[in-house]
Design a protein around this motif. Structure first.
Motif, PDB file in Angstrom:
ATOM      1  N   GLN A 117      94.217 -32.755  43.208  1.00  0.00           N
ATOM      2  CA  GLN A 117      94.825 -32.610  41.835  1.00  0.00           C
ATOM      3  C   GLN A 117      93.872 -32.783  40.824  1.00  0.00           C
ATOM      4  N   ILE A 157      86.861 -40.527  43.094  1.00  0.00           N
ATOM      5  CA  ILE A 157      87.400 -39.924  44.264  1.00  0.00           C
ATOM      6  C   ILE A 157      88.627 -38.841  43.640  1.00  0.00           C
ATOM      7  N   GLY A 158      89.184 -39.172  42.674  1.00  0.00           N
ATOM      8  CA  GLY A 158      90.302 -38.476  42.043  1.00  0.00           C
ATOM      9  C   GLY A 158      90.027 -37.126  41.941  1.00  0.00           C
ATOM     10  N   HIS A 168      87.543 -35.807  51.113  1.00  0.00           N
ATOM     11  CA  HIS A 168      86.950 -35.784  49.842  1.00  0.00           C
ATOM     12  C   HIS A 168      85.431 -36.481  49.566  1.00  0.00           C
ATOM     13  N   GLU A 210      95.898 -43.664  54.396  1.00  0.00           N
ATOM     14  CA  GLU A 210      96.036 -42.826  53.293  1.00  0.00           C
ATOM     15  C   GLU A 210      94.533 -42.840  52.451  1.00  0.00           C
ATOM     16  N   ALA A 229      91.650 -39.921  52.596  1.00  0.00           N
ATOM     17  CA  ALA A 229      91.121 -39.454  51.278  1.00  0.00           C
ATOM     18  C   ALA A 229      89.652 -39.516  51.395  1.00  0.00           C
ATOM     19  N   MET A 280      89.958 -34.706  44.926  1.00  0.00           N
ATOM     20  CA  MET A 280      90.896 -34.552  45.527  1.00  0.00           C
ATOM     21  C   MET A 280      91.751 -33.285  44.816  1.00  0.00           C
ATOM     22  N   THR A 305      90.723 -47.851  42.766  1.00  0.00           N
ATOM     23  CA  THR A 305      90.346 -46.638  42.998  1.00  0.00           C
ATOM     24  C   THR A 305      89.031 -46.640  43.849  1.00  0.00           C
ATOM     25  N   HIS A 365      92.641 -40.963  40.213  1.00  0.00           N
ATOM     26  CA  HIS A 365      93.655 -41.201  41.194  1.00  0.00           C
ATOM     27  C   HIS A 365      93.439 -42.658  41.262  1.00  0.00           C
TER      28      HIS A 365
END
Length: 193
Positions: free
Chosen positions: A98, A92-93, A126, A118, A122, A96, A58, A102
């Motif tokens: 969701q 980062i998740g 973000h 990808e 991302a 994003m 991640t 992540h």
């Protein structure tokens, strides 16, 4: 599969060139960009459970702001900060759509070149906006507003809001009574006219 090599291949094909184009310099699995005395940090974190069967990783983001750190009573760092030493940190998740942790996953038959775009996308969509969105100390102070810490009070004071700093000290004392002496000492040093 060598998990470290697979992760490094994904980073090298997508994220590293993007970060370099934005002025970041690589050091191991971290990338740093300096703005005046502040640092922006991007760290690639591999999962501790990686094996020959699966590699997960991640991105951790950080902003190191020495002005706030010094006001909080921390010694300024001499070199590039580690992500975990940063004033503000985020995964980062959380940024994003969701809004949850992540991790990217690679299997032995995964082609790192397919995952690289990808990852870069991302970060561009973000991660980079998050890093650049905290150039203003008032935004940093707002982000730390709910934390019952000296750092939150120092951020408010650095942003020029003495009253908010005082409120945050009171919040800290109410939420963490054992830290009252520390909070009072900081307030006496920084908030007494």
């Amino acid at each position: 599969m060598d998990p470290a090599k697979h992760i490094d291949a994904v980073v090298a094909s997508g994220l590293a060139p993007l970060l370099k184009s934005h002025g970041f310099a690589k050091a191991g699995r971290s990338f740093h960009r300096r703005h005046g005395d502040r640092w922006q940090v991007v760290n690639v974190q591999a999962s501790s459970g990686n094996s020959a069967a699966q590699a997960r990783f991640t991105l951790n983001l950080g902003l190191y702001i020495p002005e706030i750190e010094v006001l909080a009573g921390n010694a300024p760092l001499a070199g590039k900060p580690k992500e975990y030493e940063c004033t503000l940190r985020e995964r980062i998740g959380a940024l994003m759509p969701q809004a949850r942790d992540h991790w990217w996953t690679l299997a032995p038959d995964s082609d790192p070149a397919l995952l690289a775009p990808e990852l870069a996308d991302a970060f561009a969509a973000h991660g980079l906006p998050w890093l650049e969105g905290y150039a203003d100390l008032a935004k940093v102070a707002a982000r730390l507003a709910e934390a019952p810490t000296i750092l939150a009070a120092a951020a408010a004071l650095a942003a020029g809001d003495r009253e908010a700093a005082a409120r945050r000290i009171e919040h800290m004392k109410a939420d963490r009574p054992r830290a009252t002496a520390v909070a009072d000492a900081w307030a006496a040093k920084h908030l007494t006219a």
